[in-house]
Write an enzyme that holds these catalytic residues in place. Structure first.
Site, PDB file in Angstrom:
ATOM      1  N   ASN A  23       0.810  -1.234   0.000  1.00 59.19           N
ATOM      2  CA  ASN A  23       0.000   0.000   0.000  1.00 59.19           C
ATOM      3  C   ASN A  23       0.838   1.277   0.000  1.00 59.19           C
ATOM      4  OD1 ASN A  23       0.947  -0.031   2.558  1.00 59.19           O
ATOM      5  ND2 ASN A  23      -1.038   0.027   3.594  1.00 59.19           N
ATOM      6  N   ASP A  98       5.019 -15.914  16.256  1.00 63.41           N
ATOM      7  CA  ASP A  98       6.022 -15.540  17.244  1.00 63.41           C
ATOM      8  C   ASP A  98       5.267 -15.324  18.556  1.00 63.41           C
ATOM      9  OD1 ASP A  98       8.459 -14.497  18.346  1.00 63.41           O
ATOM     10  OD2 ASP A  98       8.986 -13.825  16.326  1.00 63.41           O
ATOM     11  N   ASP A 199       9.744 -16.458  21.987  1.00 63.43           N
ATOM     12  CA  ASP A 199      10.740 -15.406  22.198  1.00 63.43           C
ATOM     13  C   ASP A 199      11.395 -15.538  23.589  1.00 63.43           C
ATOM     14  OD1 ASP A 199      11.654 -12.753  21.047  1.00 63.43           O
ATOM     15  OD2 ASP A 199      10.908 -12.051  22.976  1.00 63.43           O
ATOM     16  N   GLU A 252      13.485 -19.666  21.503  1.00 61.68           N
ATOM     17  CA  GLU A 252      14.709 -18.860  21.453  1.00 61.68           C
ATOM     18  C   GLU A 252      15.262 -18.862  22.870  1.00 61.68           C
ATOM     19  OE1 GLU A 252      16.218 -14.352  20.388  1.00 61.68           O
ATOM     20  OE2 GLU A 252      14.501 -14.683  21.681  1.00 61.68           O
ATOM     21  N   HIS A 321      16.426 -11.997  12.247  1.00 60.72           N
ATOM     22  CA  HIS A 321      16.249 -10.538  12.291  1.00 60.72           C
ATOM     23  C   HIS A 321      17.092  -9.860  13.372  1.00 60.72           C
ATOM     24  CE1 HIS A 321      13.870 -12.203  15.462  1.00 60.72           C
ATOM     25  NE2 HIS A 321      13.694 -11.008  15.979  1.00 60.72           N
ATOM     26  N   ASP A 322      17.806 -10.642  14.173  1.00 57.92           N
ATOM     27  CA  ASP A 322      18.633 -10.061  15.244  1.00 57.92           C
ATOM     28  C   ASP A 322      20.121 -10.148  14.945  1.00 57.92           C
ATOM     29  OD1 ASP A 322      16.453  -9.490  16.887  1.00 57.92           O
ATOM     30  OD2 ASP A 322      16.521 -11.440  17.877  1.00 57.92           O
TER      31      ASP A 322
HETATM   32  C1  NOJ Z   1      14.280 -11.592  20.903  1.00 55.41           C
HETATM   33  C2  NOJ Z   1      13.778 -11.058  19.606  1.00 55.41           C
HETATM   34  O1  NOJ Z   1      14.225 -11.872  18.560  1.00 55.41           O
HETATM   35  C3  NOJ Z   1      14.267  -9.634  19.510  1.00 55.41           C
HETATM   36  O2  NOJ Z   1      14.073  -9.083  18.245  1.00 55.41           O
HETATM   37  C4  NOJ Z   1      13.592  -8.833  20.585  1.00 55.41           C
HETATM   38  O3  NOJ Z   1      14.122  -7.530  20.611  1.00 55.41           O
HETATM   39  C5  NOJ Z   1      13.778  -9.467  21.962  1.00 55.41           C
HETATM   40  N1  NOJ Z   1      13.648 -10.889  21.964  1.00 55.41           N
HETATM   41  C6  NOJ Z   1      12.774  -8.918  22.934  1.00 55.41           C
HETATM   42  O4  NOJ Z   1      11.498  -9.408  22.626  1.00 55.41           O
END
Ligand code: NOJ
Length: 544
Positions: A23, A98, A199, A252, A321-322
């Site tokens: 969009n 997630d 998470d 995670e 993504h981290d």
């Molecule tokens: C892990 C996530 O992958 C990250 O992106 C996030 O900032 C932290 N946990 C807090 O939720």
């Protein structure tokens, strides 16, 4: 209890705000994911893990949830979400949500009601009085902030937040929190999702709020890492929620060693199916991730081998993504971007465990080309930069730290085409698009028969169809300065994976020189010399 996911699964992680914008607001959206399902199906993916799409003020890009049962308006509607689940299902793809339950957003209804003085909701969070004008304890925080923030107007009460100030930690000693989370999980399972990525799941339970012993990072962690209470909760969620739906969970898990990791995903204990550990992400760091050094391939090999042998089943990944893009970590990458990406495809698809591919990895995307901090959005990067400034670290070095380690390196928009906006958006992208998008993009790759995308597809197809790769045992054969070789074996059939993790041409290790049946070379190689970043797969009975 067995795995609640097929051993043939290959999972693709989508960071929705960076995937595809339909969009023109510069942010990816759910419709963009629906429009991309053919690309994902064509790649051979069986599951999509969606980074958070819940309603959120976006202090931490969605990892601060304001409503667990609503879709972020900028991403679309619940109808869009349902359509995504249905359209994905038509293509044989399951959706994985997630699950962020260590903390909520401070804009969540629960926190607002806590602030308004409702006792029930105060008990959802960890609120504590300071001691003689001091903070309740000496703990650290993942984002280099003070982990305690004043609770509302109170002069003496604080709430705990192990991440940003806008992410108050939930109180997992309160059974109501557990009941709420079960309800949230069922809400999504009833909509057809097939699993959860949980998470920072091993820190949810705080067994005490006492001072911790002083650590370089995260003082206090002995009170919240993988506590018995956490195991109890995970087992209950599994028994009461996941099992009845046959759904799976990947956790995670931070600061885990192999023993802790084993406990968390030991089938007999019935908690998680698999975990994301971090040790292989740390092979180019000194003490903490913000201080980088050369990537040491041998260390990567040792770490992978350690985890491959320690756990019955791994969650295998090199990017998310981290994390900075993995191929950007090779100091001698040179012009070998495409070759290194192919080699990583070979490595990822031949390890034992469920492979996770991060968006853009399939076309060999590299770190963002940010020029200075003003081009970086990530809260963690800004906090670290501030902290480094406070420590007197010179500006140039501060920026170098952020440039190499920022989480935004992986979050740059997906590169679909050479059009302006990289086919990601017609508007202004929320984060700078990598300048290499004219050549590194899905459309260009689709036209390359022996390109990066084609190789990822080939490896994924093989990973899914070959029982030895899906189920075979793992044993390490060779770990050198450059070359990693390991075997996968099932019912007497033995495959040997060989990765040259360097920009140099090197000799094939002697012990492998007898391998005759070469099934794959990522560089059309053969013989005893491996080209830079070459991947090979052999079928070979003789090498032990
Ligand atoms: C892990 C996530 O992958 C990250 O992106 C996030 O900032 C932290 N946990 C807090 O939720």
């Amino acid at each position: 209890m067995s795995l609640n996911i097929s051993k043939n699964a290959v999972i693709y992680q989508i960071y929705p705000r960076s995937y595809r914008d339909t969009n023109g607001d510069g942010l990816g959206d759910i419709r963009g994911i629906i429009d991309s399902l053919d690309h994902i199906a064509d790649l051979g993916i069986t599951h999509i893990w969606l980074s958070p799409v819940y309603k959120s003020p976006d202090d931490d890009n969605g990892y601060d949830i304001a409503d667990y049962k609503a879709i972020q308006p900028a991403f679309g509607t619940m109808d869009d979400f349902d359509e995504l689940v249905a359209e994905a299902k038509k293509r044989g793809i399951g959706i994985v949500m997630d699950l962020v339950i260590n903390h909520t957003s401070d804009e969540h209804e629960w926190f607002k009601r806590a602030l308004a003085g409702e006792e029930k909701y105060r008990n959802y969070y960890i609120i504590k009085k300071g001691k003689n004008g001091k903070l309740p304890n000496n703990w650290g925080n993942f984002f280099a902030e003070c982990p305690w923030a004043k609770f509302g107007d109170s002069e003496e009460e604080y709430y705990l937040h192990l991440f940003s100030k806008k992410q108050p930690d939930l109180n997992w000693n309160n059974p109501d929190v557990l009941a709420e989370v079960k309800d949230i999980m069922r809400f999504w399972l009833d909509r057809g999702v097939v699993g959860f990525r949980c998470d920072v799941i091993n820190i949810i339970y705080k067994s005490s709020l006492e001072n911790g012993k002083s650590q370089l990072v995260l003082t206090g962690r002995e009170h919240f890492l993988s506590q018995e209470g956490c195991h109890r909760i995970l087992a209950e969620l599994r028994r009461d929620v996941l099992e009845p739906y046959g759904a799976f969970a990947v956790g995670e898990t931070v600061f885990v060693d192999t023993a802790k990791g084993r406990d968390l995903c030991d089938a007999a204990r019935g908690e998680l199916d698999m975990i994301f550990y971090f040790e292989h992400m740390e092979c180019d760091q000194v003490f903490v991730k913000w201080f980088k050094t050369q990537l040491r391939p041998k260390k990567v090999m040792k770490t992978l081998t350690k985890w491959q042998t320690a756990l019955e089943w791994n969650a295998c990944y090199f990017e998310n993504h981290d994390q900075p893009r993995f191929i950007s970590r090779f100091r001698d990458l040179g012009d070998n971007r495409a070759e290194a990406s192919k080699m990583m495809a070979g490595l990822l698809m031949t390890l034992r465990g469920t492979p996770f591919v991060f968006e853009g990895q399939e076309i060999g995307m590299v770190n963002g080309d940010f020029r200075d901090l003003s081009e970086v959005e990530d809260i963690e990067s800004h906090n670290i930069y501030k902290m480094a400034k406070g420590l007197g670290i010179p500006k140039r070095i501060r920026w170098k730290m952020i440039q190499r380690t920022s989480r935004d390196n992986a979050r740059t928009p997906m590169q679909w085409s050479a059009d302006e906006g990289a086919g990601f958006t017609t508007g202004t992208p929320w984060l700078k698009i990598n300048g290499n998008y004219k050549t590194v993009n899905v459309a260009a790759e689709a036209a390359r028969e022996d390109g990066v995308l084609a190789f990822w597809k080939r490896m994924i197809a093989l990973r899914k169809s070959d029982a030895t790769l899906a189920e075979g045992s793992f044993s390490s054969l060779y770990q050198g300065a450059h070359v990693y070789a390991f075997a996968r074996e099932l019912d007497g059939r033995r495959l040997i994976s060989v990765c040259n993790m360097s920009g140099k041409a090197v000799k094939l290790p002697k012990s492998l020189q007898g391998c005759e049946r070469l099934l794959i070379s990522s560089r059309n190689g053969a013989g005893d010399r491996l080209m830079p970043f070459e991947f090979r797969l052999y079928e070979c009975e003789t090498v032990k």
